[in-house]
Design a protein around this motif. Sequence first.
Motif, PDB file in Angstrom:
ATOM      1  N   ASP A  29       4.029  -6.245  -7.254  1.00  0.00           N
ATOM      2  CA  ASP A  29       5.320  -5.920  -7.853  1.00  0.00           C
ATOM      3  C   ASP A  29       5.533  -4.415  -7.717  1.00  0.00           C
ATOM      4  O   ASP A  29       4.817  -3.742  -6.971  1.00  0.00           O
ATOM      5  CB  ASP A  29       5.396  -6.382  -9.309  1.00  0.00           C
ATOM      6  CG  ASP A  29       4.292  -5.790 -10.181  1.00  0.00           C
ATOM      7  OD1 ASP A  29       3.616  -4.829  -9.760  1.00  0.00           O
ATOM      8  OD2 ASP A  29       4.108  -6.287 -11.301  1.00  0.00           O
ATOM      9  N   TYR A  30       6.506  -3.904  -8.411  1.00  0.00           N
ATOM     10  CA  TYR A  30       6.865  -2.486  -8.314  1.00  0.00           C
ATOM     11  C   TYR A  30       5.650  -1.570  -8.481  1.00  0.00           C
ATOM     12  O   TYR A  30       5.503  -0.589  -7.753  1.00  0.00           O
ATOM     13  CB  TYR A  30       7.943  -2.158  -9.345  1.00  0.00           C
ATOM     14  CG  TYR A  30       8.358  -0.710  -9.334  1.00  0.00           C
ATOM     15  CD1 TYR A  30       9.249  -0.246  -8.370  1.00  0.00           C
ATOM     16  CD2 TYR A  30       7.842   0.183 -10.263  1.00  0.00           C
ATOM     17  CE1 TYR A  30       9.621   1.089  -8.337  1.00  0.00           C
ATOM     18  CE2 TYR A  30       8.213   1.514 -10.241  1.00  0.00           C
ATOM     19  CZ  TYR A  30       9.097   1.966  -9.279  1.00  0.00           C
ATOM     20  OH  TYR A  30       9.457   3.282  -9.248  1.00  0.00           O
ATOM     21  N   VAL A  81       3.241  -1.728  -5.159  1.00  0.00           N
ATOM     22  CA  VAL A  81       3.771  -1.468  -3.820  1.00  0.00           C
ATOM     23  C   VAL A  81       3.221  -0.176  -3.226  1.00  0.00           C
ATOM     24  O   VAL A  81       2.963  -0.100  -2.021  1.00  0.00           O
ATOM     25  CB  VAL A  81       5.321  -1.479  -3.851  1.00  0.00           C
ATOM     26  CG1 VAL A  81       5.915  -0.863  -2.607  1.00  0.00           C
ATOM     27  CG2 VAL A  81       5.817  -2.902  -4.025  1.00  0.00           C
ATOM     28  N   SER A 135      10.191  -6.236  -4.944  1.00  0.00           N
ATOM     29  CA  SER A 135       9.546  -4.994  -4.506  1.00  0.00           C
ATOM     30  C   SER A 135       8.600  -5.262  -3.346  1.00  0.00           C
ATOM     31  O   SER A 135       8.543  -4.492  -2.387  1.00  0.00           O
ATOM     32  CB  SER A 135       8.764  -4.357  -5.661  1.00  0.00           C
ATOM     33  OG  SER A 135       9.603  -4.060  -6.738  1.00  0.00           O
TER      34      SER A 135
END
Length: 116
Positions: A28-29, A32, A63
């Motif tokens: 996820d964010y 990344v 993301s």
Amino acid sequence: MQQSGMRVHIEVRRPVGVGVVTIGGELDYDGVALLEEAVGSLRDQDVHRLLLDLSDLTFMDSSGVNAFLRAQRGTRSKGGWVRLANPQPSVLRVIELVGLGQAIPLYATVGDALAA
């Protein structure tokens, strides 16, 4: 090379001429940056053919999708490619929902992706 974040872990291998990036956990964010660092380190070594092994990836949000697309753009600009392999059902669902398999080739196994 192995890297771990809070919920994601990245492993990079280099069989002949290809960078294999195994992504595990949840992408996820927050995770990344680890993936982009691994891809960047391969580019710095003039490796522009990337196989993203998704066999250990249990979750991915937009993301992650965007990170895959950025990796593809960067490798294509150098004459390379990105391939996805062996997604778990939950990740495959995301890939199918957003049409990522139309933008980046998707293979059932790492062996299939390397042989293509």
